[in-house]
Design a protein around this motif. Structure first.
Motif, PDB file in Angstrom:
ATOM      1  N   LYS A   1      -9.975   2.893 -13.525  1.00  0.00           N
ATOM      2  CA  LYS A   1     -10.490   1.507 -13.692  1.00  0.00           C
ATOM      3  C   LYS A   1      -9.283   0.446 -14.256  1.00  0.00           C
ATOM      4  O   LYS A   1      -9.454  -0.704 -14.223  1.00  0.00           O
ATOM      5  N   HIS A   2      -8.136   1.184 -14.741  1.00  0.00           N
ATOM      6  CA  HIS A   2      -7.009   0.298 -14.953  1.00  0.00           C
ATOM      7  C   HIS A   2      -6.272  -0.301 -13.875  1.00  0.00           C
ATOM      8  O   HIS A   2      -5.349  -1.011 -14.268  1.00  0.00           O
ATOM      9  N   LEU A   3      -6.597   0.079 -12.670  1.00  0.00           N
ATOM     10  CA  LEU A   3      -6.077  -0.645 -11.506  1.00  0.00           C
ATOM     11  C   LEU A   3      -6.421  -2.042 -11.405  1.00  0.00           C
ATOM     12  O   LEU A   3      -5.686  -2.754 -10.515  1.00  0.00           O
ATOM     13  N   ASP A   4      -7.505  -2.582 -12.069  1.00  0.00           N
ATOM     14  CA  ASP A   4      -7.626  -3.957 -12.156  1.00  0.00           C
ATOM     15  C   ASP A   4      -6.559  -4.755 -12.106  1.00  0.00           C
ATOM     16  O   ASP A   4      -5.795  -4.703 -13.258  1.00  0.00           O
TER      17      ASP A   4
ATOM     18  N   LEU B   1      -6.823   6.764   0.211  1.00  0.00           N
ATOM     19  CA  LEU B   1      -7.009   7.112  -1.134  1.00  0.00           C
ATOM     20  C   LEU B   1      -6.940   5.839  -2.174  1.00  0.00           C
ATOM     21  O   LEU B   1      -7.787   5.715  -3.112  1.00  0.00           O
ATOM     22  N   GLY B   2      -6.282   4.943  -1.931  1.00  0.00           N
ATOM     23  CA  GLY B   2      -6.438   3.510  -2.412  1.00  0.00           C
ATOM     24  C   GLY B   2      -7.939   3.113  -2.430  1.00  0.00           C
ATOM     25  O   GLY B   2      -8.251   2.552  -3.594  1.00  0.00           O
ATOM     26  N   ASP B   3      -8.621   3.088  -1.314  1.00  0.00           N
ATOM     27  CA  ASP B   3      -9.939   2.626  -1.129  1.00  0.00           C
ATOM     28  C   ASP B   3     -10.812   3.560  -2.055  1.00  0.00           C
ATOM     29  O   ASP B   3     -11.793   3.143  -2.698  1.00  0.00           O
ATOM     30  N   MET B   4     -10.666   4.980  -2.139  1.00  0.00           N
ATOM     31  CA  MET B   4     -11.379   5.990  -2.598  1.00  0.00           C
ATOM     32  C   MET B   4     -11.268   5.726  -4.345  1.00  0.00           C
ATOM     33  O   MET B   4     -12.216   5.461  -5.041  1.00  0.00           O
ATOM     34  N   ALA B   5      -9.839   5.205  -4.702  1.00  0.00           N
ATOM     35  CA  ALA B   5      -9.777   4.760  -6.161  1.00  0.00           C
ATOM     36  C   ALA B   5     -10.601   3.773  -6.408  1.00  0.00           C
ATOM     37  O   ALA B   5     -11.319   3.533  -7.659  1.00  0.00           O
ATOM     38  N   VAL B   6     -10.683   2.725  -5.761  1.00  0.00           N
ATOM     39  CA  VAL B   6     -11.275   1.488  -6.011  1.00  0.00           C
ATOM     40  C   VAL B   6     -12.918   1.561  -6.013  1.00  0.00           C
ATOM     41  O   VAL B   6     -13.398   1.170  -6.943  1.00  0.00           O
TER      42      VAL B   6
ATOM     43  N   LYS C   1     -15.369   1.386  -9.155  1.00  0.00           N
ATOM     44  CA  LYS C   1     -16.221   0.319  -8.838  1.00  0.00           C
ATOM     45  C   LYS C   1     -15.621  -1.104  -9.244  1.00  0.00           C
ATOM     46  O   LYS C   1     -16.084  -1.932  -9.809  1.00  0.00           O
ATOM     47  N   LEU C   2     -14.377  -1.067  -8.741  1.00  0.00           N
ATOM     48  CA  LEU C   2     -13.796  -2.269  -8.677  1.00  0.00           C
ATOM     49  C   LEU C   2     -13.454  -3.309  -7.452  1.00  0.00           C
ATOM     50  O   LEU C   2     -14.201  -2.983  -6.391  1.00  0.00           O
ATOM     51  N   LYS C   3     -13.518  -4.718  -7.674  1.00  0.00           N
ATOM     52  CA  LYS C   3     -13.600  -5.400  -6.556  1.00  0.00           C
ATOM     53  C   LYS C   3     -12.177  -5.115  -5.693  1.00  0.00           C
ATOM     54  O   LYS C   3     -11.205  -4.978  -6.423  1.00  0.00           O
ATOM     55  N   PRO C   4     -12.400  -4.854  -4.281  1.00  0.00           N
ATOM     56  CA  PRO C   4     -11.110  -4.572  -3.515  1.00  0.00           C
ATOM     57  C   PRO C   4      -9.993  -5.627  -3.816  1.00  0.00           C
ATOM     58  O   PRO C   4      -8.895  -5.250  -3.638  1.00  0.00           O
ATOM     59  N   GLU C   5     -10.323  -6.786  -3.837  1.00  0.00           N
ATOM     60  CA  GLU C   5      -9.310  -7.668  -3.888  1.00  0.00           C
ATOM     61  C   GLU C   5      -8.600  -7.944  -5.247  1.00  0.00           C
ATOM     62  O   GLU C   5      -7.498  -8.698  -5.543  1.00  0.00           O
TER      63      GLU C   5
END
Length: 316
Positions: A147-150, A165-170, A174-178
């Motif tokens: 979640k800290h990738l936000d 993997l980036g998509d899987m992490a997002v 439950k982060l917004k892709p953008e």
């Protein structure tokens, strides 16, 4: 009274002789240069023919290529056939070399391979590899959870396992892709350097670059091994199996690759630290930290991993 005139005449003759000699020398050099160019052209043609006949393998500075490096450097490939490694530092360049028929075999991942197949590149799978990928965060950013990738930058390569993997992490966080800024950094060495220079918040890498990042206390927050994913692969152009000389080369390649895997598994990756350092440009302590890594002999990728790549690509 005639002596001065004779001396002048003699000096003139000596000058004339030197001039003639110089002209001859220049002419001789000109012929030599032309001859050199002719020989050089002939050599280039010969080398081009030899390279065309060789079985060429596109490899990367990553640990999954170690069996190829070992077989090449320790003469495990039968010298009767010509097998050559072509070194690249970015997966996209490997793909280009394969699709343009500059190589017959390439180390890649299942996502990129399935995308090439989808784009009508006539390739098939030679073997799976032991490659795994880790999402590593910059220790200066103090990111310990997905979640800290936000609102952070994530280095990856589009249409590859790193992109997936980036998509899987997002999705998992439950982060917004953008809100996660995907930065395309294709060169694996540049990607590591950007982490070391604190120019990137997070990166997705395989070994041995991931090991060097871990030694610098950067944190792993996602690992494909924990997800039961085996996405490394070696692909080959289909025409290899339709040519008798190529089939002979392939037999030698398989034999040498399997012997290299046996040797690495018996002695450990550390026994070949010099090769990893030479080809992957990492430090010795990085290689020494890579323990309990095993290499499988030639075997096809698992169907479930191929299907995973296909499903992700269908969504893109």
């Amino acid at each position: 009274m005639f002596r001065p005139k004779f001396r002048n005449f003699a000096r003139c003759m000596r000058k004339l002789i030197w001039i003639i000699a110089a002209i001859c020398l220049i002419a001789g050099c000109g012929q030599s240069y032309e001859e050199t160019k002719r020989i050089s052209r002939a050599q280039r043609i010969r080398l081009a023919k030899e390279d065309s006949a060789a079985l060429k393998i596109a490899v990367l500075p990553t640990l999954d290529c170690l069996p190829f490096y070992l077989a090449e450097d320790h003469n495990m490939f039968d010298t009767v056939v010509d097998i050559r490694l072509k070194l690249f530092t970015a997966q996209m360049d490997v793909d280009t070399a394969l699709t343009n028929s500059r190589v017959e075999i390439a180390v890649t991942d299942l996502v990129r391979a399935e995308r090439m197949i989808k784009q009508d590149t006539t390739i098939g799978y030679l073997t799976a590899t032991n490659a795994y990928w880790q999402l590593i965060t910059n220790r200066m950013a103090r990111m310990t959870q997905l979640k800290h990738l936000d609102d952070k930058m994530l280095a990856m390569t589009r249409y590859s396992v790193t992109d997936m993997l980036g998509d899987m992490a997002v999705d998992s966080a439950k982060l917004k892709p953008e809100r996660v800024f995907r930065i395309q950094i294709n060169d694996v060495n540049v990607r590591l350097k950007m982490l070391e220079n604190n120019e990137m918040d997070a990166l997705i890498m395989t070994e041995p670059q991931a090991a060097q990042a871990r030694l610098l206390k950067h944190k792993v927050i996602l690992d494909t091994r924990n997800l039961n994913m085996k996405m490394g692969a070696v692909v080959m152009r289909n025409k290899v199996m339709g040519d008798d000389s190529r089939k002979r080369q392939l037999e030698v390649l398989v034999k040498g690759y399997n012997e290299a895997c046996d040797s690495i598994n018996q002695r450990g990756v550390g026994a070949y630290a010099d090769l990893v350092m030479k080809y992957c440009k990492v430090k010795k302590n990085t290689v020494e930290s890579l323990k309990d890594i095993k290499f499988e002999k030639i075997s096809k990728p698992r169907p479930e991993d191929i299907e995973r790549a296909r499903k992700w690509l269908s969504k893109k």
